[in-house]
Motif scaffolding. Structure first.
Motif, PDB file in Angstrom:
ATOM      1  N   MET A   1      70.016 -25.430 -34.653  1.00 14.41           N
ATOM      2  CA  MET A   1      68.927 -24.588 -34.178  1.00 14.41           C
ATOM      3  C   MET A   1      68.647 -24.829 -32.843  1.00 14.41           C
ATOM      4  SD  MET A   1      65.054 -25.860 -35.389  1.00 14.41           S
ATOM      5  CE  MET A   1      65.380 -26.005 -37.327  1.00 14.41           C
ATOM      6  N   ALA A   2      68.874 -25.925 -32.128  1.00 15.19           N
ATOM      7  CA  ALA A   2      68.522 -25.937 -30.672  1.00 15.19           C
ATOM      8  C   ALA A   2      69.385 -25.089 -29.822  1.00 15.19           C
ATOM      9  CB  ALA A   2      68.972 -27.555 -30.163  1.00 15.19           C
ATOM     10  N   ASP A   3      70.729 -24.861 -30.232  1.00 15.41           N
ATOM     11  CA  ASP A   3      71.521 -23.974 -29.811  1.00 15.41           C
ATOM     12  C   ASP A   3      71.205 -22.398 -29.710  1.00 15.41           C
ATOM     13  OD1 ASP A   3      73.294 -26.009 -28.890  1.00 15.41           O
ATOM     14  OD2 ASP A   3      74.681 -25.592 -30.725  1.00 15.41           O
ATOM     15  N   GLU A   4      70.719 -22.206 -30.964  1.00 10.37           N
ATOM     16  CA  GLU A   4      70.130 -20.845 -31.212  1.00 10.37           C
ATOM     17  C   GLU A   4      68.852 -20.501 -30.477  1.00 10.37           C
ATOM     18  OE1 GLU A   4      69.614 -20.191 -35.250  1.00 10.37           O
ATOM     19  OE2 GLU A   4      71.837 -20.204 -35.791  1.00 10.37           O
ATOM     20  N   VAL A   5      67.820 -21.609 -30.308  1.00  7.93           N
ATOM     21  CA  VAL A   5      66.750 -21.388 -29.795  1.00  7.93           C
ATOM     22  C   VAL A   5      66.899 -21.202 -28.245  1.00  7.93           C
ATOM     23  CG1 VAL A   5      64.640 -22.576 -28.962  1.00  7.93           C
ATOM     24  CG2 VAL A   5      65.207 -22.800 -31.443  1.00  7.93           C
ATOM     25  N   ARG A   6      68.004 -22.041 -27.606  1.00  2.99           N
ATOM     26  CA  ARG A   6      68.179 -21.911 -26.347  1.00  2.99           C
ATOM     27  C   ARG A   6      68.984 -20.609 -25.759  1.00  2.99           C
ATOM     28  NH1 ARG A   6      72.024 -25.600 -26.569  1.00  2.99           N
ATOM     29  NH2 ARG A   6      70.733 -27.188 -26.160  1.00  2.99           N
ATOM     30  N   ASP A   7      69.325 -19.784 -26.694  1.00  9.46           N
ATOM     31  CA  ASP A   7      69.672 -18.459 -26.492  1.00  9.46           C
ATOM     32  C   ASP A   7      68.520 -17.310 -26.891  1.00  9.46           C
ATOM     33  OD1 ASP A   7      72.177 -19.380 -25.826  1.00  9.46           O
ATOM     34  OD2 ASP A   7      72.961 -19.166 -27.797  1.00  9.46           O
ATOM     35  N   LEU A   8      67.549 -17.829 -27.276  1.00 10.46           N
ATOM     36  CA  LEU A   8      66.508 -17.000 -27.407  1.00 10.46           C
ATOM     37  C   LEU A   8      65.978 -16.401 -26.243  1.00 10.46           C
ATOM     38  CD1 LEU A   8      64.441 -16.086 -29.757  1.00 10.46           C
ATOM     39  CD2 LEU A   8      63.140 -17.913 -29.271  1.00 10.46           C
ATOM     40  N   ASN A   9      65.734 -14.882 -26.182  1.00 13.70           N
ATOM     41  CA  ASN A   9      65.329 -14.036 -25.213  1.00 13.70           C
ATOM     42  C   ASN A   9      63.942 -13.635 -25.418  1.00 13.70           C
ATOM     43  OD1 ASN A   9      65.230 -12.765 -22.904  1.00 13.70           O
ATOM     44  ND2 ASN A   9      66.048 -10.880 -23.555  1.00 13.70           N
ATOM     45  N   VAL A  10      62.801 -14.096 -24.711  1.00 17.48           N
ATOM     46  CA  VAL A  10      61.436 -13.682 -24.660  1.00 17.48           C
ATOM     47  C   VAL A  10      60.980 -13.280 -23.344  1.00 17.48           C
ATOM     48  CG1 VAL A  10      61.003 -15.197 -26.747  1.00 17.48           C
ATOM     49  CG2 VAL A  10      60.457 -16.068 -24.749  1.00 17.48           C
ATOM     50  N   PRO A  11      59.939 -12.607 -23.243  1.00 17.00           N
ATOM     51  CA  PRO A  11      59.392 -12.254 -22.113  1.00 17.00           C
ATOM     52  C   PRO A  11      58.800 -13.550 -21.441  1.00 17.00           C
ATOM     53  CG  PRO A  11      58.350 -10.797 -23.821  1.00 17.00           C
ATOM     54  CD  PRO A  11      59.132 -11.782 -24.389  1.00 17.00           C
ATOM     55  N   LEU A  12      58.703 -13.521 -20.029  1.00 21.87           N
ATOM     56  CA  LEU A  12      58.249 -14.829 -19.351  1.00 21.87           C
ATOM     57  C   LEU A  12      57.144 -15.329 -19.780  1.00 21.87           C
ATOM     58  CD1 LEU A  12      59.756 -13.613 -15.635  1.00 21.87           C
ATOM     59  CD2 LEU A  12      60.589 -15.470 -17.297  1.00 21.87           C
ATOM     60  N   SER A  13      56.160 -14.305 -19.879  1.00 17.96           N
ATOM     61  CA  SER A  13      54.719 -14.943 -20.710  1.00 17.96           C
ATOM     62  C   SER A  13      54.687 -15.989 -21.583  1.00 17.96           C
ATOM     63  CB  SER A  13      53.886 -13.672 -20.573  1.00 17.96           C
ATOM     64  OG  SER A  13      54.186 -12.992 -21.505  1.00 17.96           O
ATOM     65  N   TYR A  14      55.938 -15.747 -22.283  1.00 12.80           N
ATOM     66  CA  TYR A  14      56.129 -16.583 -23.773  1.00 12.80           C
ATOM     67  C   TYR A  14      57.134 -17.805 -23.542  1.00 12.80           C
ATOM     68  CZ  TYR A  14      53.361 -12.834 -25.642  1.00 12.80           C
ATOM     69  OH  TYR A  14      52.421 -12.126 -25.937  1.00 12.80           O
ATOM     70  N   THR A  15      57.638 -17.999 -22.497  1.00 17.80           N
ATOM     71  CA  THR A  15      58.817 -19.105 -22.331  1.00 17.80           C
ATOM     72  C   THR A  15      58.202 -20.373 -22.501  1.00 17.80           C
ATOM     73  OG1 THR A  15      58.416 -19.023 -19.878  1.00 17.80           O
ATOM     74  CG2 THR A  15      60.174 -17.744 -20.812  1.00 17.80           C
ATOM     75  N   ASP A  16      57.004 -20.727 -22.142  1.00 23.39           N
ATOM     76  CA  ASP A  16      56.275 -22.048 -22.179  1.00 23.39           C
ATOM     77  C   ASP A  16      56.366 -22.348 -23.752  1.00 23.39           C
ATOM     78  OD1 ASP A  16      54.405 -19.892 -23.013  1.00 23.39           O
ATOM     79  OD2 ASP A  16      52.821 -21.435 -22.558  1.00 23.39           O
ATOM     80  N   GLU A  17      56.181 -21.465 -24.757  1.00 22.68           N
ATOM     81  CA  GLU A  17      56.502 -21.778 -26.209  1.00 22.68           C
ATOM     82  C   GLU A  17      57.684 -22.011 -26.545  1.00 22.68           C
ATOM     83  OE1 GLU A  17      53.805 -19.272 -28.616  1.00 22.68           O
ATOM     84  OE2 GLU A  17      52.530 -18.773 -27.273  1.00 22.68           O
ATOM     85  N   VAL A  18      58.702 -21.328 -25.870  1.00 22.44           N
ATOM     86  CA  VAL A  18      60.086 -21.619 -26.322  1.00 22.44           C
ATOM     87  C   VAL A  18      60.427 -22.972 -25.808  1.00 22.44           C
ATOM     88  CG1 VAL A  18      62.400 -21.044 -25.847  1.00 22.44           C
ATOM     89  CG2 VAL A  18      60.686 -19.252 -26.042  1.00 22.44           C
ATOM     90  N   TYR A  19      60.001 -23.421 -24.549  1.00 24.45           N
ATOM     91  CA  TYR A  19      60.098 -24.647 -24.053  1.00 24.45           C
ATOM     92  C   TYR A  19      59.393 -25.873 -25.110  1.00 24.45           C
ATOM     93  CZ  TYR A  19      62.932 -23.445 -20.092  1.00 24.45           C
ATOM     94  OH  TYR A  19      63.715 -23.025 -19.161  1.00 24.45           O
ATOM     95  N   ASN A  20      58.277 -25.410 -25.567  1.00 21.41           N
ATOM     96  CA  ASN A  20      57.591 -26.528 -26.399  1.00 21.41           C
ATOM     97  C   ASN A  20      58.396 -26.547 -27.736  1.00 21.41           C
ATOM     98  OD1 ASN A  20      55.275 -27.161 -25.101  1.00 21.41           O
ATOM     99  ND2 ASN A  20      54.432 -25.363 -25.592  1.00 21.41           N
ATOM    100  N   LEU A  21      58.845 -25.495 -28.165  1.00 20.61           N
ATOM    101  CA  LEU A  21      59.771 -25.577 -29.454  1.00 20.61           C
ATOM    102  C   LEU A  21      60.992 -26.504 -29.201  1.00 20.61           C
ATOM    103  CD1 LEU A  21      60.649 -24.695 -32.191  1.00 20.61           C
ATOM    104  CD2 LEU A  21      61.565 -22.567 -31.125  1.00 20.61           C
ATOM    105  N   ARG A  22      61.627 -26.415 -27.893  1.00 21.72           N
ATOM    106  CA  ARG A  22      62.764 -27.060 -27.704  1.00 21.72           C
ATOM    107  C   ARG A  22      62.375 -28.609 -27.460  1.00 21.72           C
ATOM    108  NH1 ARG A  22      65.834 -24.093 -22.562  1.00 21.72           N
ATOM    109  NH2 ARG A  22      67.138 -26.056 -22.979  1.00 21.72           N
ATOM    110  N   LEU A  23      61.350 -28.837 -26.919  1.00 26.50           N
ATOM    111  CA  LEU A  23      60.819 -30.289 -26.774  1.00 26.50           C
ATOM    112  C   LEU A  23      60.551 -31.073 -28.125  1.00 26.50           C
ATOM    113  CD1 LEU A  23      58.092 -30.226 -23.931  1.00 26.50           C
ATOM    114  CD2 LEU A  23      60.573 -31.133 -23.869  1.00 26.50           C
ATOM    115  N   HIS A  24      60.050 -30.082 -29.085  1.00 28.43           N
ATOM    116  CA  HIS A  24      59.857 -30.497 -30.706  1.00 28.43           C
ATOM    117  C   HIS A  24      61.220 -30.753 -31.273  1.00 28.43           C
ATOM    118  CE1 HIS A  24      55.498 -28.383 -30.116  1.00 28.43           C
ATOM    119  NE2 HIS A  24      55.633 -29.915 -29.549  1.00 28.43           N
ATOM    120  N   ILE A  25      62.210 -29.943 -30.985  1.00 29.82           N
ATOM    121  CA  ILE A  25      63.494 -30.024 -31.429  1.00 29.82           C
ATOM    122  C   ILE A  25      64.144 -31.265 -31.184  1.00 29.82           C
ATOM    123  CG2 ILE A  25      65.954 -29.084 -31.880  1.00 29.82           C
ATOM    124  CD1 ILE A  25      64.583 -26.236 -31.478  1.00 29.82           C
TER     125      ILE A  25
END
Length: 427
Positions: A391-415
């Motif tokens: 899951m962590a590897d897949e989330v790391r490759d997740l591509n989202v607009p810059l305005s939503y990167t904070d939520e991606v990093y929150n997900l990675r922290l929770h993982i």
């Protein structure tokens, strides 16, 4: 533009196209490029004016075919039988109850009744012609329609053998030869035939009847107006006529079928304004075209033009461009009714689409965390760590607009937080 933006734009485009497709069903069809007008005989004013209308409409890409006819009554029949689209109609000859499908585009000019009598006859009033040979116009013509009414109210027989039916040219020729005692003509003063009869040497052979009882006629026949042919107006040098003469005059009108395309109705009235606005011997400038003196109800489009002039589009755009914009304005309805809601819905939909790509991982993350809390089995926890690492590897490759990167990093922290809880304690 990312895939999510493209998907949402594509869905929006489909919705808009569907809306326009539905709205297009209500778009008025384009006007035809060719119509036919019923005029009159080739020597009459109707025919001459019809050709002027044809020239004006040709400038806008419309072909106006001019059809020669016997006159007003035939023109009405042709309109009613769908054989022509528009026609010149003499005031007083139409019947709105008999032909409810016809409308008027306006009156154009006064069309006097000229009654010429052989010189030497003692004729002061119309009923002085009783028993004399009268050329009262061809059957089916506007001249005969008016003559018949005038003979009737003067208690003169309309079916007498002395009432002859012939065309204008034949009637004038017969009058000058002395074959008839009087001749009726309903035509414009610009007609060459009227000019011929008013000019010398014809004045030594015929005289123009002065309708001294014009007020009585106009009160009994409302389609008629009293007009004055002023002294010298035909020729000041030769003083023709030698004195003021009162004439009776119906108005020439333009009639059409009510299903004639509105844009063409407006274009015809616009042409009428160009041709008739300056007036003439009996009309003041700007008096015509008019909604008065008509037999049929005025067309809404014609009356609107006469009251307000050309529309904004007609003032600044060529005819076909104005028609196209006017036809497609109904398309603004789906544009407004769809774009406004879409403008409110699309941003939240886009946000939901992007965030759903992030939040969908939390379902698995919660499941893994709950499983870790329920078991201390080393093999099971190792499998949970492997699943979490994937899951962590897949989330790391997740591509989202810059305005939503904070939520991606929150997900990675929770993982990472759950990963720590699954690591074996240090020995």
């Amino acid at each position: 533009m990312n895939k999510d933006s493209l998907r949402i734009a594509f869905v929006s485009l489909i919705i808009l196209v569907a809306g326009f497709g539905i709205a297009y069903q209500f778009v008025e069809p384009a006007p035809p490029r060719a119509i036919t007008i019923a005029s009159g005989g080739p020597s009459g004013a109707y025919f001459a004016y019809a050709n002027r209308y044809a020239e004006i409409l040709a400038r806008q890409g419309i072909t106006l075919t001019v059809l020669e006819t016997a006159g007003s009554l035939e023109n009405i029949d042709l309109l009613a039988s769908h054989k022509v689209d528009v026609a010149f109609v003499q005031g007083g000859t139409g019947d709105a109850h008999k032909n409810p499908e016809l409308v008027s585009l306006g009156s154009l000019y006064f069309e006097p009744l000229w009654v010429f009598v052989r010189a030497g006859l003692q004729v002061e009033k119309l009923n002085d012609l009783n028993g004399l040979k009268i050329a009262a116009g061809a059957m089916g013509s506007g001249t005969w329609a008016v003559a018949q009414q005038l003979l009737d109210i003067n208690q003169m027989p309309t079916d007498a053998p002395t009432i002859l039916h012939m065309g204008s040219n034949e009637a004038a020729e017969s009058l000058l030869k002395g074959d008839v005692d009087a001749a009726f003509f309903v035509t414009s003063p610009t007609s060459a035939l009227i000019g011929q009869l008013l000019a010398e040497p014809a004045q030594s052979q015929v005289k123009l009847l002065n309708f001294i009882r014009a007020p009585a006629y106009t009160r009994q026949l409302r389609a008629l107006s009293a007009v004055t042919l002023n002294q010298g107006v035909i020729s000041l040098g030769r003083n023709i006529p030698a004195h003021d003469i009162t004439l009776l005059a119906p108005a020439a009108t333009l009639a059409a079928r009510e299903d004639l395309h509105p844009a063409l109705q407006t274009l015809l009235v616009r042409a009428a304004s160009e041709i008739h606005k300056d007036g003439g011997l009996f009309e003041e400038p700007g008096q015509f075209p008019s909604s008065r003196y008509v037999d049929y109800p005025m067309s809404d489009d014609a009356e609107r033009f006469l009251k307000n002039g050309p529309s904004f589009l007609e003032r600044y755009l060529p005819f076909w461009a104005a028609v196209l914009v006017d036809r497609l304005k109904v398309m603004l309805i789906p544009l407004l009714t769809l774009m406004i809601p879409l403008a409110k819905i699309l941003p939240p939909a886009y946000r939901w689409r992007i965030r759903s790509r992030i939040f969908r991982w939390y379902k698995d993350l919660i499941r893994i965390e709950q499983s870790a809390l329920k078991t201390q089995d080393a093999k099971t926890r190792t499998a949970l760590r492997a699943e979490l690492q994937t899951m962590a590897d897949e989330v790391r490759d997740l591509n989202v607009p810059l305005s939503y990167t904070d939520e991606v990093y929150n997900l990675r922290l929770h993982i990472e937080l759950v990963m720590r809880s699954l690591r074996p304690p240090l020995q």
